[in-house]
Design an enzyme around this catalytic site. Structure first.
Site, PDB file in Angstrom:
ATOM      1  N   SER A 136       0.858  -1.194   0.000  1.00 49.65           N
ATOM      2  CA  SER A 136       0.000   0.000   0.000  1.00 49.65           C
ATOM      3  C   SER A 136       0.887   1.233   0.000  1.00 49.65           C
ATOM      4  O   SER A 136       2.034   1.180   0.474  1.00 49.65           O
ATOM      5  CB  SER A 136      -0.871   0.010   1.261  1.00 49.65           C
ATOM      6  OG  SER A 136      -1.515   1.264   1.421  1.00 49.65           O
TER       7      SER A 136
ATOM      8  N   TYR B  18      -1.573  -0.428  10.527  1.00 46.13           N
ATOM      9  CA  TYR B  18      -1.869  -0.814   9.138  1.00 46.13           C
ATOM     10  C   TYR B  18      -0.689  -0.460   8.225  1.00 46.13           C
ATOM     11  O   TYR B  18      -0.163  -1.316   7.505  1.00 46.13           O
ATOM     12  CB  TYR B  18      -3.153  -0.141   8.634  1.00 46.13           C
ATOM     13  CG  TYR B  18      -3.387  -0.458   7.166  1.00 46.13           C
ATOM     14  CD1 TYR B  18      -3.705  -1.761   6.771  1.00 46.13           C
ATOM     15  CD2 TYR B  18      -3.240   0.518   6.176  1.00 46.13           C
ATOM     16  CE1 TYR B  18      -3.882  -2.075   5.422  1.00 46.13           C
ATOM     17  CE2 TYR B  18      -3.416   0.202   4.837  1.00 46.13           C
ATOM     18  CZ  TYR B  18      -3.734  -1.092   4.464  1.00 46.13           C
ATOM     19  OH  TYR B  18      -3.896  -1.404   3.135  1.00 46.13           O
TER      20      TYR B  18
HETATM   21  P1  NDP Z   1     -11.497  -5.957   0.312  1.00 49.84           P
HETATM   22  O1  NDP Z   1     -11.958  -5.729   1.712  1.00 49.84           O
HETATM   23  O2  NDP Z   1     -12.438  -5.727  -0.798  1.00 49.84           O
HETATM   24  O3  NDP Z   1     -10.898  -7.436   0.182  1.00 49.84           O
HETATM   25  C1  NDP Z   1     -10.066  -7.981   1.167  1.00 49.84           C
HETATM   26  C2  NDP Z   1      -9.987  -9.472   0.982  1.00 49.84           C
HETATM   27  O4  NDP Z   1      -9.144 -10.019   2.004  1.00 49.84           O
HETATM   28  C3  NDP Z   1     -11.334 -10.157   1.087  1.00 49.84           C
HETATM   29  O5  NDP Z   1     -11.468 -11.066   0.033  1.00 49.84           O
HETATM   30  C4  NDP Z   1     -11.260 -10.888   2.417  1.00 49.84           C
HETATM   31  O6  NDP Z   1     -11.963 -12.114   2.315  1.00 49.84           O
HETATM   32  C5  NDP Z   1      -9.763 -11.160   2.532  1.00 49.84           C
HETATM   33  N1  NDP Z   1      -9.353 -11.414   3.895  1.00 49.84           N
HETATM   34  C6  NDP Z   1      -9.368 -10.577   4.960  1.00 49.84           C
HETATM   35  N2  NDP Z   1      -8.943 -11.210   6.062  1.00 49.84           N
HETATM   36  C7  NDP Z   1      -8.651 -12.482   5.692  1.00 49.84           C
HETATM   37  C8  NDP Z   1      -8.181 -13.627   6.383  1.00 49.84           C
HETATM   38  N3  NDP Z   1      -7.913 -13.607   7.689  1.00 49.84           N
HETATM   39  N4  NDP Z   1      -7.986 -14.770   5.681  1.00 49.84           N
HETATM   40  C9  NDP Z   1      -8.251 -14.818   4.371  1.00 49.84           C
HETATM   41  N5  NDP Z   1      -8.707 -13.770   3.656  1.00 49.84           N
HETATM   42  C10 NDP Z   1      -8.913 -12.620   4.330  1.00 49.84           C
HETATM   43  O7  NDP Z   1     -10.196  -5.034   0.149  1.00 49.84           O
HETATM   44  P2  NDP Z   1      -9.261  -4.732  -1.142  1.00 49.84           P
HETATM   45  O8  NDP Z   1      -9.549  -5.641  -2.244  1.00 49.84           O
HETATM   46  O9  NDP Z   1      -9.319  -3.268  -1.379  1.00 49.84           O
HETATM   47  O10 NDP Z   1      -7.851  -5.043  -0.495  1.00 49.84           O
HETATM   48  C11 NDP Z   1      -7.012  -6.098  -0.922  1.00 49.84           C
HETATM   49  C12 NDP Z   1      -5.603  -5.808  -0.446  1.00 49.84           C
HETATM   50  O11 NDP Z   1      -5.171  -4.566  -0.965  1.00 49.84           O
HETATM   51  C13 NDP Z   1      -5.463  -5.709   1.071  1.00 49.84           C
HETATM   52  O12 NDP Z   1      -4.246  -6.325   1.432  1.00 49.84           O
HETATM   53  C14 NDP Z   1      -5.407  -4.208   1.323  1.00 49.84           C
HETATM   54  O13 NDP Z   1      -4.691  -3.902   2.477  1.00 49.84           O
HETATM   55  C15 NDP Z   1      -4.708  -3.726   0.077  1.00 49.84           C
HETATM   56  N6  NDP Z   1      -4.956  -2.339  -0.306  1.00 49.84           N
HETATM   57  C16 NDP Z   1      -6.223  -1.831  -0.431  1.00 49.84           C
HETATM   58  C17 NDP Z   1      -6.384  -0.509  -0.824  1.00 49.84           C
HETATM   59  C18 NDP Z   1      -7.716   0.143  -0.948  1.00 49.84           C
HETATM   60  O14 NDP Z   1      -7.792   1.386  -0.854  1.00 49.84           O
HETATM   61  N7  NDP Z   1      -8.788  -0.586  -1.194  1.00 49.84           N
HETATM   62  C19 NDP Z   1      -5.238   0.338  -1.165  1.00 49.84           C
HETATM   63  C20 NDP Z   1      -3.958  -0.303  -0.968  1.00 49.84           C
HETATM   64  C21 NDP Z   1      -3.843  -1.588  -0.583  1.00 49.84           C
HETATM   65  P3  NDP Z   1     -12.856 -12.782   3.459  1.00 49.84           P
HETATM   66  O15 NDP Z   1     -13.413 -11.671   4.306  1.00 49.84           O
HETATM   67  O16 NDP Z   1     -13.908 -13.549   2.698  1.00 49.84           O
HETATM   68  O17 NDP Z   1     -11.899 -13.668   4.175  1.00 49.84           O
HETATM   69  C1  8X3 Z   2      -5.058   1.572   1.639  1.00 52.72           C
HETATM   70  C2  8X3 Z   2      -4.715   2.887   1.054  1.00 52.72           C
HETATM   71  O1  8X3 Z   2      -4.439   5.353   1.568  1.00 52.72           O
HETATM   72  O2  8X3 Z   2      -6.159   4.160   2.775  1.00 52.72           O
HETATM   73  O3  8X3 Z   2      -3.944   0.761   1.745  1.00 52.72           O
HETATM   74  O4  8X3 Z   2      -3.864   3.797   3.303  1.00 52.72           O
HETATM   75  S1  8X3 Z   2      -4.799   4.107   2.233  1.00 52.72           S
END
Ligand code: NDP
Ligand code: 8X3
Length: 252
Positions: free
Chosen positions: A139, A152
């Site tokens: 991120s 985070y």
């Molecule tokens: P979502 O919340 O849409 O998806 C997150 C996914 O992670 C879900 O499929 C969830 O599945 C899974 N997950 C969470 N905890 C667990 C666990 N303990 N075991 C297995 N699976 C798990 O978020 P995003 O798609 O946006 O995020 C994906 C990644 O990208 C994350 O690592 C996030 O930190 C990162 N990210 C997101 C950003 C954003 O602004 N959206 C920006 C930068 C990075 P389930 O609950 O079914 O287990």
């Molecule tokens: C998620 C992006 O900007 O909310 O990883 O930290 S931000």
């Protein structure tokens, strides 16, 4: 040998979009996440297109991760691309206000979970050799500090450094490693972070143009399918309408 991709957190957001993107290119999919019904829906959607293996998995459970990888059906065993995407942010308040359990959950998922899956799949990736890839979802928060990021952002800094360090150890195996680091992106991520507060979600994305999960999936697909002599070490992606803020100053 079929191209096989293993995706964590495929039930939502980037992971789900990656499943759709890799399926469009004919890859066999191993899709994991905790919400089994969503995995089944995705299998229903993509199973007519490519071979799909779904497996409910909590990445924090290292024994379950190990058992899943060891029990993969033969046609899914040669994993060529691992997308370590499962992750979450919690507790958007300041460090001094948050619940310690939320910090533990982020560390257990974003750090411990990611290393659990990586460790279990390294043999398969190394066996694949040149052209195999680990794509870790970091991120912008792993690089740039801001209020409310505390643990985070620190977990994502771990993802960045772990990615670089893995590259050193994997030198000579042909396996590449990339830290994909998105900025503002619209997904359930924000609902999870705010305790499913729809108002907070709407406010964050209002009147701007965030990245969409499909944008990230396209970049993940790109780095994982480049010619095998190329490694993108880190790919930081922001929407054009996002930039950095200045330093904060405490005044009398
Ligand atoms: P979502 O919340 O849409 O998806 C997150 C996914 O992670 C879900 O499929 C969830 O599945 C899974 N997950 C969470 N905890 C667990 C666990 N303990 N075991 C297995 N699976 C798990 O978020 P995003 O798609 O946006 O995020 C994906 C990644 O990208 C994350 O690592 C996030 O930190 C990162 N990210 C997101 C950003 C954003 O602004 N959206 C920006 C930068 C990075 P389930 O609950 O079914 O287990
Ligand atoms: C998620 C992006 O900007 O909310 O990883 O930290 S931000």
């Amino acid at each position: 040998m079929p191209n096989v991709v293993f995706i964590t957190g495929a039930t939502s957001g980037f992971g789900r979009a990656c499943a759709i993107r890799f399926a469009a290119a004919g890859w066999s999919l191993i899709l994991t996440g905790r919400r089994a019904e969503r995995l089944d829906e995705l299998k229903e959607q993509l199973g007519g297109q490519v071979p799909v293996h779904v497996a409910p998995l909590d990445v924090r459970d290292h024994a379950a991760v190990r058992a899943l990888v060891e029990g993969l059906p033969a046609e899914f065993r040669a994993v060529k691309v691992l997308i370590n995407n499962a992750g979450l942010a919690l507790a958007p308040g300041r460090a001094q206000e948050v619940d310690l359990n939320d910090w533990h959950t982020m560390i257990d998922t974003n750090v411990t979970g990611l290393v659990n899956v990586t460790h279990a799949l390294l043999p398969s990736l190394i066996e694949n050799g040149a052209g195999a890839s680990i794509v870790n979802l970091g991120s912008v928060a792993g690089q740039w500090p801001y209020q409310g990021s505390h643990v985070y952002g620190a977990t994502k800094a771990f993802v960045r450094q772990f990615s670089y360090n893995l590259r050193c150890d994997l030198l000579g195996t042909g396996v590449r490693v990339t830290d994909v680091a998105p900025g503002l992106a619209e997904s359930e991520f924000t609902l999870v972070r705010t305790g499913w507060n729809q108002e907070a979600y709407d406010k964050l994305y209002r009147d701007t143009t965030p990245l969409q999960p499909e944008d990230i999936a396209e970049q993940v697909f790109h780095v994982a399918t480049l010619p095998p002599h190329i490694n993108i070490n880190r790919l930081e992606i922001m929407p054009v309408r996002q930039a950095w803020a200045g330093f904060a100053i405490d005044r009398d």
